[in-house]
Design a protein around this motif. Structure first.
Motif, PDB file in Angstrom:
ATOM      1  N   GLN A   1       1.642  -6.290  -0.531  1.00 44.93           N
ATOM      2  CA  GLN A   1       2.464  -5.108  -0.799  1.00 44.93           C
ATOM      3  C   GLN A   1       2.670  -4.886  -2.293  1.00 44.93           C
ATOM      4  O   GLN A   1       2.929  -3.760  -2.714  1.00 44.93           O
ATOM      5  CB  GLN A   1       3.814  -5.224  -0.101  1.00 44.93           C
ATOM      6  N   VAL A   2       2.569  -5.928  -3.072  1.00 38.97           N
ATOM      7  CA  VAL A   2       2.639  -5.776  -4.527  1.00 38.97           C
ATOM      8  C   VAL A   2       1.267  -5.366  -5.071  1.00 38.97           C
ATOM      9  O   VAL A   2       1.168  -4.523  -5.973  1.00 38.97           O
ATOM     10  CB  VAL A   2       3.133  -7.080  -5.195  1.00 38.97           C
ATOM     11  N   LEU A   3       0.214  -5.925  -4.501  1.00 42.92           N
ATOM     12  CA  LEU A   3      -1.126  -5.675  -5.009  1.00 42.92           C
ATOM     13  C   LEU A   3      -1.618  -4.252  -4.731  1.00 42.92           C
ATOM     14  O   LEU A   3      -2.285  -3.642  -5.583  1.00 42.92           O
ATOM     15  CB  LEU A   3      -2.100  -6.697  -4.420  1.00 42.92           C
ATOM     16  N   ILE A   4      -1.287  -3.709  -3.590  1.00 40.03           N
ATOM     17  CA  ILE A   4      -1.758  -2.363  -3.233  1.00 40.03           C
ATOM     18  C   ILE A   4      -1.271  -1.312  -4.242  1.00 40.03           C
ATOM     19  O   ILE A   4      -2.081  -0.504  -4.714  1.00 40.03           O
ATOM     20  CB  ILE A   4      -1.373  -2.013  -1.784  1.00 40.03           C
ATOM     21  N   PRO A   5       0.009  -1.292  -4.619  1.00 39.85           N
ATOM     22  CA  PRO A   5       0.414  -0.315  -5.649  1.00 39.85           C
ATOM     23  C   PRO A   5      -0.272  -0.540  -7.005  1.00 39.85           C
ATOM     24  O   PRO A   5      -0.500   0.419  -7.743  1.00 39.85           O
ATOM     25  CB  PRO A   5       1.932  -0.525  -5.769  1.00 39.85           C
TER      26      PRO A   5
ATOM     27  N   ALA B   1      -1.051   5.182   2.474  1.00 36.65           N
ATOM     28  CA  ALA B   1      -1.602   4.987   3.820  1.00 36.65           C
ATOM     29  C   ALA B   1      -2.080   3.548   3.999  1.00 36.65           C
ATOM     30  O   ALA B   1      -1.843   2.934   5.054  1.00 36.65           O
ATOM     31  CB  ALA B   1      -2.744   5.962   4.071  1.00 36.65           C
ATOM     32  N   LEU B   2      -2.717   2.991   2.984  1.00 36.31           N
ATOM     33  CA  LEU B   2      -3.137   1.583   3.068  1.00 36.31           C
ATOM     34  C   LEU B   2      -1.919   0.670   3.144  1.00 36.31           C
ATOM     35  O   LEU B   2      -1.899  -0.289   3.913  1.00 36.31           O
ATOM     36  CB  LEU B   2      -4.016   1.207   1.872  1.00 36.31           C
ATOM     37  N   PHE B   3      -0.896   0.978   2.360  1.00 32.95           N
ATOM     38  CA  PHE B   3       0.334   0.195   2.362  1.00 32.95           C
ATOM     39  C   PHE B   3       0.925   0.151   3.776  1.00 32.95           C
ATOM     40  O   PHE B   3       1.290  -0.918   4.280  1.00 32.95           O
ATOM     41  CB  PHE B   3       1.323   0.809   1.363  1.00 32.95           C
ATOM     42  N   VAL B   4       1.005   1.304   4.424  1.00 32.73           N
ATOM     43  CA  VAL B   4       1.550   1.388   5.784  1.00 32.73           C
ATOM     44  C   VAL B   4       0.657   0.630   6.764  1.00 32.73           C
ATOM     45  O   VAL B   4       1.149  -0.104   7.634  1.00 32.73           O
ATOM     46  CB  VAL B   4       1.732   2.861   6.213  1.00 32.73           C
ATOM     47  N   LEU B   5      -0.654   0.772   6.627  1.00 30.11           N
ATOM     48  CA  LEU B   5      -1.577   0.067   7.511  1.00 30.11           C
ATOM     49  C   LEU B   5      -1.396  -1.444   7.409  1.00 30.11           C
ATOM     50  O   LEU B   5      -1.369  -2.152   8.420  1.00 30.11           O
ATOM     51  CB  LEU B   5      -3.021   0.449   7.186  1.00 30.11           C
ATOM     52  N   VAL B   6      -1.253  -1.952   6.200  1.00 34.99           N
ATOM     53  CA  VAL B   6      -1.059  -3.391   6.015  1.00 34.99           C
ATOM     54  C   VAL B   6       0.259  -3.836   6.657  1.00 34.99           C
ATOM     55  O   VAL B   6       0.315  -4.879   7.302  1.00 34.99           O
ATOM     56  CB  VAL B   6      -1.143  -3.768   4.521  1.00 34.99           C
TER      57      VAL B   6
ATOM     58  N   LEU C   1      -8.930  -3.297   1.113  1.00 36.99           N
ATOM     59  CA  LEU C   1      -8.785  -2.948  -0.304  1.00 36.99           C
ATOM     60  C   LEU C   1     -10.114  -2.451  -0.872  1.00 36.99           C
ATOM     61  O   LEU C   1     -10.146  -1.482  -1.646  1.00 36.99           O
ATOM     62  CB  LEU C   1      -8.283  -4.142  -1.106  1.00 36.99           C
ATOM     63  N   GLY C   2     -11.199  -3.093  -0.487  1.00 39.61           N
ATOM     64  CA  GLY C   2     -12.510  -2.669  -0.965  1.00 39.61           C
ATOM     65  C   GLY C   2     -12.860  -1.264  -0.499  1.00 39.61           C
ATOM     66  O   GLY C   2     -13.306  -0.426  -1.281  1.00 39.61           O
ATOM     67  N   PHE C   3     -12.633  -1.004   0.784  1.00 35.84           N
ATOM     68  CA  PHE C   3     -12.932   0.318   1.319  1.00 35.84           C
ATOM     69  C   PHE C   3     -12.031   1.379   0.694  1.00 35.84           C
ATOM     70  O   PHE C   3     -12.487   2.470   0.336  1.00 35.84           O
ATOM     71  CB  PHE C   3     -12.789   0.317   2.843  1.00 35.84           C
ATOM     72  N   SER C   4     -10.766   1.045   0.507  1.00 39.11           N
ATOM     73  CA  SER C   4      -9.834   1.992  -0.117  1.00 39.11           C
ATOM     74  C   SER C   4     -10.219   2.267  -1.566  1.00 39.11           C
ATOM     75  O   SER C   4     -10.150   3.415  -2.023  1.00 39.11           O
ATOM     76  CB  SER C   4      -8.406   1.451  -0.042  1.00 39.11           C
TER      77      SER C   4
END
Length: 182
Positions: free
Chosen positions: A45-49, A83-88, A113-116
């Motif tokens: 959750q920290v890495l995605i932003p 959207a990725l954040f919510v999916l995770v 993360l790679g696909f995003s």
């Protein structure tokens, strides 16, 4: 004095440091997911932003003269990474935790993360697409190495033995050359 190759590698790392840092952070995240799954969700959750911020940063210059396009880019990028954040978050629900083991979760995070990043690069900056491609290939490599751990260990031991024998032989040859000179 450093070689020209070392200087060019240093310049490359300085130019690409944000990508290198995030790549290393993702690999650390895989290990964390395997070893300390309780803290993995917070880590991701920290890495995605941070990925989202990098996507905004590298894509920002592409819209210098058009403020409407820049605003659309920012909204689209924020929605993409949200959207990725919510999916995770959904993948870490207790109901799904019993379905995926920690190793699968780590690989899934790298692939997501790679696909995003790949998608962010398609409509932002192509460097993000490159990062995404490297991450997805890394997930495949991690899975292969995990499956082939015993084979990799055997090859590593054989290489270490061969290198040791070669080194010892050279030491003996150097010793013989010095004896002949005396």
């Amino acid at each position: 004095m450093s070689s020209p190759a070392a200087g060019s590698l240093r310049r490359l790392l300085l130019a690409e440091w944000p990508y290198v840092v995030l790549y290393v952070a993702v690999i650390i995240g895989v290990g964390l997911t395997n070893l300390a799954p309780g803290t993995a969700l917070l880590y991701w959750q920290v890495l995605i932003p941070l990925f989202g911020a990098l996507a905004l940063w590298v894509g920002w210059d592409g819209f210098e003269s058009d403020s409407g396009a820049r605003t659309a880019f920012v909204v689209r990028t924020l929605a993409h990474w949200a959207a990725l954040f919510v999916l995770v978050r959904l993948l870490y629900l207790p109901q799904l935790q019993s379905v995926f083991d920690n190793a699968v979760m780590g690989l899934m995070m790298v692939l997501l993360l790679g696909f995003s990043a790949l998608l962010a690069g398609i409509y932002g900056h192509l460097r993000m697409a490159g990062v995404g491609g490297v991450l997805m290939l890394s997930a495949v490599a991690i899975a292969f190495l995990d499956d082939a751990a015993v084979a990799v260990a055997v090859v590593a031991v054989v290489v270490a033995i061969v290198l040791t024998l070669v080194w010892q032989r050279r030491q003996l040859e150097v010793g013989m050359d010095e004896t002949e000179r005396k």
